[in-house]
Design a protein around this motif. Structure first.
Motif, mmCIF file in Angstrom:
data_model
loop_
_atom_site.group_PDB
_atom_site.id
_atom_site.type_symbol
_atom_site.label_atom_id
_atom_site.label_comp_id
_atom_site.label_asym_id
_atom_site.label_seq_id
_atom_site.Cartn_x
_atom_site.Cartn_y
_atom_site.Cartn_z
ATOM 1 N N PRO A 20 25.514 47.999 23.271
ATOM 2 C CA PRO A 20 26.277 48.626 24.357
ATOM 3 C C PRO A 20 27.698 48.058 24.378
ATOM 4 O O PRO A 20 27.930 46.926 23.940
ATOM 5 C CB PRO A 20 25.507 48.232 25.619
ATOM 6 N N PRO A 21 28.652 48.836 24.878
ATOM 7 C CA PRO A 21 30.027 48.333 24.901
ATOM 8 C C PRO A 21 30.144 47.137 25.844
ATOM 9 O O PRO A 21 29.387 47.028 26.807
ATOM 10 C CB PRO A 21 30.829 49.523 25.437
ATOM 11 N N PRO A 22 31.086 46.246 25.567
ATOM 12 C CA PRO A 22 31.273 45.096 26.463
ATOM 13 C C PRO A 22 31.752 45.562 27.827
ATOM 14 O O PRO A 22 32.450 46.567 27.957
ATOM 15 C CB PRO A 22 32.339 44.249 25.758
ATOM 16 N N LEU A 23 31.367 44.812 28.846
ATOM 17 C CA LEU A 23 31.772 45.131 30.207
ATOM 18 C C LEU A 23 32.851 44.154 30.659
ATOM 19 O O LEU A 23 32.918 43.024 30.176
ATOM 20 C CB LEU A 23 30.565 45.068 31.147
ATOM 21 N N TYR A 24 33.672 44.606 31.578
ATOM 22 C CA TYR A 24 34.795 43.804 32.072
ATOM 23 C C TYR A 24 34.743 43.719 33.595
ATOM 24 O O TYR A 24 34.458 44.708 34.268
ATOM 25 C CB TYR A 24 36.130 44.438 31.647
ATOM 26 N N ARG A 25 35.036 42.526 34.103
ATOM 27 C CA ARG A 25 35.141 42.312 35.548
ATOM 28 C C ARG A 25 36.562 42.662 35.980
ATOM 29 O O ARG A 25 37.524 42.219 35.360
ATOM 30 C CB ARG A 25 34.874 40.851 35.901
ATOM 31 N N VAL A 26 36.667 43.420 37.046
ATOM 32 C CA VAL A 26 37.968 43.687 37.662
ATOM 33 C C VAL A 26 38.086 42.715 38.826
ATOM 34 O O VAL A 26 37.202 42.657 39.684
ATOM 35 C CB VAL A 26 38.087 45.145 38.138
ATOM 36 N N VAL A 27 39.150 41.919 38.827
ATOM 37 C CA VAL A 27 39.302 40.889 39.852
ATOM 38 C C VAL A 27 40.644 41.012 40.562
ATOM 39 O O VAL A 27 41.644 41.423 39.976
ATOM 40 C CB VAL A 27 39.162 39.461 39.256
ATOM 41 N N LEU A 28 40.624 40.668 41.836
ATOM 42 C CA LEU A 28 41.851 40.571 42.637
ATOM 43 C C LEU A 28 42.217 39.105 42.766
ATOM 44 O O LEU A 28 41.339 38.254 42.912
ATOM 45 C CB LEU A 28 41.644 41.165 44.030
ATOM 46 N N LEU A 29 43.513 38.819 42.731
ATOM 47 C CA LEU A 29 44.005 37.453 42.849
ATOM 48 C C LEU A 29 44.706 37.270 44.190
ATOM 49 O O LEU A 29 45.406 38.168 44.667
ATOM 50 C CB LEU A 29 44.985 37.151 41.714
ATOM 51 N N ASN A 30 44.512 36.125 44.779
ATOM 52 C CA ASN A 30 45.106 35.826 46.082
ATOM 53 C C ASN A 30 46.612 35.614 45.959
ATOM 54 O O ASN A 30 47.111 35.095 44.967
ATOM 55 C CB ASN A 30 44.459 34.572 46.674
ATOM 56 N N ASP A 31 47.326 36.041 46.985
ATOM 57 C CA ASP A 31 48.744 35.700 47.135
ATOM 58 C C ASP A 31 49.003 35.484 48.618
ATOM 59 O O ASP A 31 48.158 35.782 49.446
ATOM 60 C CB ASP A 31 49.648 36.802 46.544
ATOM 61 N N ASP A 32 50.141 34.942 48.940
ATOM 62 C CA ASP A 32 50.446 34.601 50.331
ATOM 63 C C ASP A 32 51.153 35.721 51.091
ATOM 64 O O ASP A 32 51.551 35.513 52.241
ATOM 65 C CB ASP A 32 51.322 33.346 50.380
ATOM 66 N N TYR A 33 51.309 36.890 50.479
ATOM 67 C CA TYR A 33 52.132 37.925 51.098
ATOM 68 C C TYR A 33 51.394 39.227 51.400
ATOM 69 O O TYR A 33 51.752 39.923 52.342
ATOM 70 C CB TYR A 33 53.346 38.231 50.205
ATOM 71 N N THR A 34 50.397 39.582 50.614
ATOM 72 C CA THR A 34 49.677 40.840 50.827
ATOM 73 C C THR A 34 48.773 40.711 52.050
ATOM 74 O O THR A 34 47.954 39.796 52.111
ATOM 75 C CB THR A 34 48.838 41.205 49.584
ATOM 76 N N PRO A 35 48.898 41.612 53.021
ATOM 77 C CA PRO A 35 48.052 41.542 54.220
ATOM 78 C C PRO A 35 46.572 41.748 53.868
ATOM 79 O O PRO A 35 46.224 42.516 52.981
ATOM 80 C CB PRO A 35 48.560 42.696 55.088
ATOM 81 N N MET A 36 45.721 41.052 54.602
ATOM 82 C CA MET A 36 44.285 41.135 54.361
ATOM 83 C C MET A 36 43.769 42.562 54.545
ATOM 84 O O MET A 36 42.926 43.017 53.777
ATOM 85 C CB MET A 36 43.536 40.189 55.295
ATOM 86 N N THR A 98 43.490 42.023 37.789
ATOM 87 C CA THR A 98 43.333 41.862 36.352
ATOM 88 C C THR A 98 41.893 42.194 35.950
ATOM 89 O O THR A 98 41.037 42.405 36.801
ATOM 90 C CB THR A 98 43.637 40.412 35.897
ATOM 91 N N MET A 99 41.668 42.207 34.644
ATOM 92 C CA MET A 99 40.308 42.382 34.135
ATOM 93 C C MET A 99 40.019 41.304 33.119
ATOM 94 O O MET A 99 40.912 40.819 32.438
ATOM 95 C CB MET A 99 40.130 43.779 33.539
ATOM 96 N N GLU A 100 38.751 40.905 33.056
ATOM 97 C CA GLU A 100 38.334 39.880 32.109
ATOM 98 C C GLU A 100 36.951 40.238 31.599
ATOM 99 O O GLU A 100 36.138 40.803 32.315
ATOM 100 C CB GLU A 100 38.333 38.499 32.763
ATOM 101 N N GLU A 101 36.722 39.947 30.334
ATOM 102 C CA GLU A 101 35.430 40.295 29.744
ATOM 103 C C GLU A 101 34.307 39.519 30.423
ATOM 104 O O GLU A 101 34.439 38.338 30.712
ATOM 105 C CB GLU A 101 35.425 40.013 28.239
ATOM 106 N N SER A 102 33.218 40.231 30.728
ATOM 107 C CA SER A 102 32.113 39.541 31.409
ATOM 108 C C SER A 102 31.115 38.965 30.446
ATOM 109 O O SER A 102 31.129 39.133 29.312
ATOM 110 C CB SER A 102 31.485 40.429 32.383
#
Length: 102
Positions: A20-36, A98-102
């Motif tokens: 099966p094709p490799p799967l990738y995690r889609v992740v959000l990164l924290n910053d101090d400016y984007t509202p929750m 970003t995305m990273e291989e799982s």
């Protein structure tokens, strides 16, 4: 590849296994400016989460610095990352995805 069949000279199909094709995690990164609330909105809009689930992921991003939004094949993961980045830029937020291989 095929093998030659001895008696009739026919080629018998060779059974192969396709990984099966490799799967990738889609992740959000924290910053101090984007509202929750904007992060919750992104999670609901692009990852089909309900408000409670999106809030849990947003809090994980806020407290741990990173949160997994979903796991997808490469093309879908890449599309999700681009959609989130474009949406964030259109609303003038520095949210990183970003995305990273799982």
């Amino acid at each position: 590849m095929a093998e030659k069949h001895e008696e009739g000279g026919l080629l018998a199909p060779e059974h192969t296994r396709v990984k099966p094709p490799p799967l990738y995690r889609v992740v959000l990164l924290n910053d101090d400016y984007t509202p929750m609330e904007f992060v919750v909105q992104v999670l609901q809009k692009f990852f089909a989460m309900d408000h409670e689930q999106a809030t849990r992921i947003m809090l994980k991003v806020h407290t741990e610095g990173v949160g997994v939004c979903g796991i997808y094949p490469r093309d879908i993961a890449n599309t999700k990352v681009e959609q989130v980045l474009q949406y964030a830029r259109a609303h003038q937020h520095p949210l990183q995805c970003t995305m990273e291989e799982s």
